[in-house]
Design a protein around this motif. Structure first.
Motif, PDB file in Angstrom:
ATOM      1  N   SER A 162      -8.668   1.813  -0.435  1.00 47.29           N
ATOM      2  CA  SER A 162      -7.351   2.419  -0.202  1.00 47.29           C
ATOM      3  C   SER A 162      -6.909   2.220   1.237  1.00 47.29           C
ATOM      4  CB  SER A 162      -7.399   3.915  -0.522  1.00 47.29           C
ATOM      5  OG  SER A 162      -6.136   4.498  -0.242  1.00 47.29           O
ATOM      6  N   THR A 163      -5.588   2.033   1.420  1.00 47.54           N
ATOM      7  CA  THR A 163      -5.028   1.943   2.780  1.00 47.54           C
ATOM      8  C   THR A 163      -4.555   3.313   3.261  1.00 47.54           C
ATOM      9  OG1 THR A 163      -2.806   1.444   1.961  1.00 47.54           O
ATOM     10  CG2 THR A 163      -4.247  -0.437   2.390  1.00 47.54           C
ATOM     11  N   ARG A 164      -4.691   4.352   2.394  1.00 50.12           N
ATOM     12  CA  ARG A 164      -4.288   5.704   2.823  1.00 50.12           C
ATOM     13  C   ARG A 164      -5.236   6.206   3.917  1.00 50.12           C
ATOM     14  NH1 ARG A 164      -6.570  10.301   1.368  1.00 50.12           N
ATOM     15  NH2 ARG A 164      -7.210  10.261  -0.807  1.00 50.12           N
ATOM     16  N   PHE A 181     -12.042   3.034   2.872  1.00 51.56           N
ATOM     17  CA  PHE A 181     -10.761   3.058   3.589  1.00 51.56           C
ATOM     18  C   PHE A 181     -10.618   1.773   4.403  1.00 51.56           C
ATOM     19  CE2 PHE A 181     -11.706   7.605   2.913  1.00 51.56           C
ATOM     20  CZ  PHE A 181     -10.527   7.999   2.308  1.00 51.56           C
ATOM     21  N   TYR A 230      -3.936   0.868  -3.373  1.00 49.41           N
ATOM     22  CA  TYR A 230      -5.224   1.274  -3.934  1.00 49.41           C
ATOM     23  C   TYR A 230      -5.704   0.143  -4.834  1.00 49.41           C
ATOM     24  CZ  TYR A 230      -3.886   6.122  -2.803  1.00 49.41           C
ATOM     25  OH  TYR A 230      -3.502   7.276  -2.176  1.00 49.41           O
ATOM     26  N   ASP A 238      -7.608  -1.174   6.322  1.00 46.00           N
ATOM     27  CA  ASP A 238      -6.222  -1.309   6.782  1.00 46.00           C
ATOM     28  C   ASP A 238      -5.475  -2.312   5.889  1.00 46.00           C
ATOM     29  OD1 ASP A 238      -6.983  -3.831   7.665  1.00 46.00           O
ATOM     30  OD2 ASP A 238      -7.316  -3.170   9.723  1.00 46.00           O
ATOM     31  N   GLN A 239      -4.162  -2.381   6.097  1.00 45.37           N
ATOM     32  CA  GLN A 239      -3.307  -3.223   5.245  1.00 45.37           C
ATOM     33  C   GLN A 239      -3.722  -4.692   5.308  1.00 45.37           C
ATOM     34  OE1 GLN A 239       0.066  -2.766   3.776  1.00 45.37           O
ATOM     35  NE2 GLN A 239       0.481  -0.622   4.224  1.00 45.37           N
ATOM     36  N   ASN A 287       1.001   3.861  -0.505  1.00 43.18           N
ATOM     37  CA  ASN A 287      -0.252   3.258  -0.029  1.00 43.18           C
ATOM     38  C   ASN A 287      -0.782   2.321  -1.106  1.00 43.18           C
ATOM     39  OD1 ASN A 287      -0.701   4.821   2.512  1.00 43.18           O
ATOM     40  ND2 ASN A 287      -0.731   6.534   1.070  1.00 43.18           N
ATOM     41  N   GLU A 318       0.501  -0.218  -5.645  1.00 48.44           N
ATOM     42  CA  GLU A 318       1.033   0.601  -4.562  1.00 48.44           C
ATOM     43  C   GLU A 318       1.334   1.958  -5.181  1.00 48.44           C
ATOM     44  OE1 GLU A 318       4.365  -1.036  -2.489  1.00 48.44           O
ATOM     45  OE2 GLU A 318       4.499   0.723  -1.163  1.00 48.44           O
TER      46      GLU A 318
END
Ligand code: GDP
Ligand code: ADP
Ligand code: 5GP
Length: 208
Positions: free
Chosen positions: A40-42, A56, A82, A58-59, A80, A76
């Motif tokens: 996830s980018t959250r 976790f 996933y 980054d984009q 964010n 998306e």
């Protein structure tokens, strides 16, 4: 891809319906079901650990993983990204492991295109008002995020008939037992049992 005896359970719910709480309780009762840890980018919430709740990233990392074909599915969700690791899923299915994906409805549709036998379970809240109370009570998300999640909930509930099972999370204990029942019943399906118990059934066939 071969799937010797493992089941794929996909649990979907509007945010705040209690999916994470119920899945955690299910895994305690049925430790042989393995949870897929999504990427996830959250940003991590307070108390969330990298590699335990999510990987976790980054984009930029997420995008390069998409390009490498690392995801079985990705989506998306509420702003964010996933995604579910394809190599992890394949390695678990190859050894007949039961696995559980806690993903959004878009991801569920993608997975069911690859694995039509995957079992879809929808966790429904008893009402939108209660959903809002739980999201606020959890106190992990900003007002903006809560509003965005509530707005999606109605559309998600509209697709409820696409799932194999619906568990209403009103009384937690009842919902927990319902979810455990779904997992146990699916493990007892004859298509699965005939493969798992092949040696035992062959012995009984020979007896007498
Ligand atoms: P919570 O489930 O409301 O606690 O919120 P999360 O931030 O943990 O999850 C946000 C959304 O992303 C949910 O709808 C999840 O089901 C979804 N989600 C989590 N992991 C994945 C994944 O690997 N793939 C997809 N497609 N969705 C995911
Ligand atoms: P999700 O993963 O679906 O977003 P959570 O498991 O984080 O949902 O649950 C959202 C909030 O609602 C949490 O604070 C949780 O403790 C609470 N909750 C979950 N199930 C129930 C229930 N049956 N009754 C009351 N509160 C609940
Ligand atoms: P949260 O940000 O509250 O942890 O999760 C929000 C939503 O993202 C949840 O509905 C969750 O199920 C979904 N989600 C988590 N991981 C994945 C994933 O790997 N793929 C997809 N498609 N959705 C996911």
């Amino acid at each position: 891809m071969s799937q010797p005896t493992g089941n794929i359970f996909i649990v979907v719910a509007p945010s705040g319906a209690g999916k994470t709480s119920l899945v955690t309780a299910l895994l305690q009762a049925e430790p042989s079901v393995e949870l897929s840890i999504s990427y996830s980018t959250r940003a991590p919430r307070k108390g969330e650990e990298d590699g335990k709740h999510y990987h976790f990233v980054d984009q930029t990392t997420f995008k390069s993983m998409i390009e490498r074909g690392d995801f079985l599915e990705y989506a998306e969700v509420y702003g964010n990204f996933y995604g579910t690791s394809a190599p992890w899923i394949r390695s678990r299915l190859e050894v007949g492991q039961d696995i559980l994906l806690e993903i959004d409805w878009q991801g569920a549709e993608q997975v069911r295109k690859v694995f039509p036998e995957a079992i879809g379970i929808f966790i429904a809240p008893p009402s939108i008002e209660e959903l809002e109370r739980r999201l606020r009570g959890r106190a992990t998300d900003s007002e903006d995020v809560i509003r965005r999640r509530l707005a999606s909930a109605r559309a998600e509930i509209d697709k409820i008939a696409e799932y194999d099972y619906i568990v209403v999370n009103d009384d937690f204990e009842r919902a927990r037992l319902d979810l455990i029942s779904v997992v146990r019943a699916n493990r007892l399906r004859s298509a699965i049992q005939c493969r798992k118990l092949a040696a035992m059934l062959a012995r009984m066939g020979q007896a007498g």
